[in-house]
Design an enzyme around this catalytic site. Sequence first.
Site, PDB file in Angstrom:
ATOM      1  CE  LYS A 194      -3.101 -34.549  -9.752  1.00  0.00           C
ATOM      2  NZ  LYS A 194      -3.213 -35.986  -9.514  1.00  0.00           N
ATOM      3  CG  LEU A 251       0.484 -38.029 -12.024  1.00  0.00           C
ATOM      4  CD1 LEU A 251       0.314 -37.117 -13.241  1.00  0.00           C
ATOM      5  CD2 LEU A 251      -0.583 -37.728 -10.987  1.00  0.00           C
ATOM      6  CE1 TYR A 282      -6.605 -34.064  -9.929  1.00  0.00           C
ATOM      7  CE2 TYR A 282      -6.497 -34.546 -12.271  1.00  0.00           C
ATOM      8  CZ  TYR A 282      -6.520 -34.977 -10.959  1.00  0.00           C
ATOM      9  OH  TYR A 282      -6.446 -36.310 -10.673  1.00  0.00           O
ATOM     10  CD  GLU A 327      -0.928 -43.833 -12.672  1.00  0.00           C
ATOM     11  OE1 GLU A 327      -0.153 -43.206 -11.940  1.00  0.00           O
ATOM     12  OE2 GLU A 327      -1.453 -43.339 -13.696  1.00  0.00           O
TER      13      GLU A 327
END
Length: 279
Positions: free
Chosen positions: A144, A200, A33, A176
């Site tokens: 993702k 990511l 996505y 992250e």
Amino acid sequence: MQDLGYYNGEYGPIDQMKVPMLDRALYFGDGVYEVTYTRNHRLFALDEHIDRFYNSAGLLQIKLPHTKEQMKKLLEEMVRKVDDDRLFVYWQASRGAGAREHTFPEQGEACILMMIRPGRLKDLGEKVGLITLPDTRFLHCNIKTINLIPSVMAAQRAKEAGCFEAVLHRDGRVTECAHSNVSILRDGVFVTAPTDHLILPGIARAHLIRACKGLGIPVDETPFTVDELMRADEVIVSSSSVLCLGADRIDGKPVGGRAAQLLAALQKTVLDEFERETR
């Protein structure tokens, strides 16, 4: 129209759209996505989001039914159908629909879903609180994918603690956040984790690096620790919805506040870029 949904060529209000039970997104989370925002019905950083979308799909061997240009045109057409000019734009591709078997469908083609509703960037002047949590996600964080349960649980923990985000770490190394990248300012240098398989490659993160180079701020793409995070001059959370947000507390302890002018310059630069691109 106030909001708009799309599924494999069918349009309608989001609450009236239906997704087949055999879509592999429902029982495997087998898909990828992207998310961005608009102003004046213009999608921010669309080329970069499309490139990452196709890269994620390629890494999972998902065959997309449209070219990049066709996907961009479809998104732009969708955005123009919604009344509000400041929008949250979400799109995903699942591997397709078929019997529940772990192996790929023989001749499967991706199912495309889109969702557009009113949404605005977060106020960059707001300071937020963070918590730290062990990073228990899988080892393909650079894709993702819609497999987001670990991130969902971490985000819920942050909400219950009255904080904006959860900073994840593996053996002391900061990776992250639950749904953002995290970077720091230290001695005038912008320090951010490298884009390996543990994080990511954030679009907002890339724009921050570009802003740093324009402002003459050195960039260091190397891992940093939780201890370095706590001692940083500024802690920065970045994503498509917040661009560049400063934190003032982590796990209830005060952090940052020692490079306010540098942080403000970065925030102004990325916000100016957003406003120019969506003019």
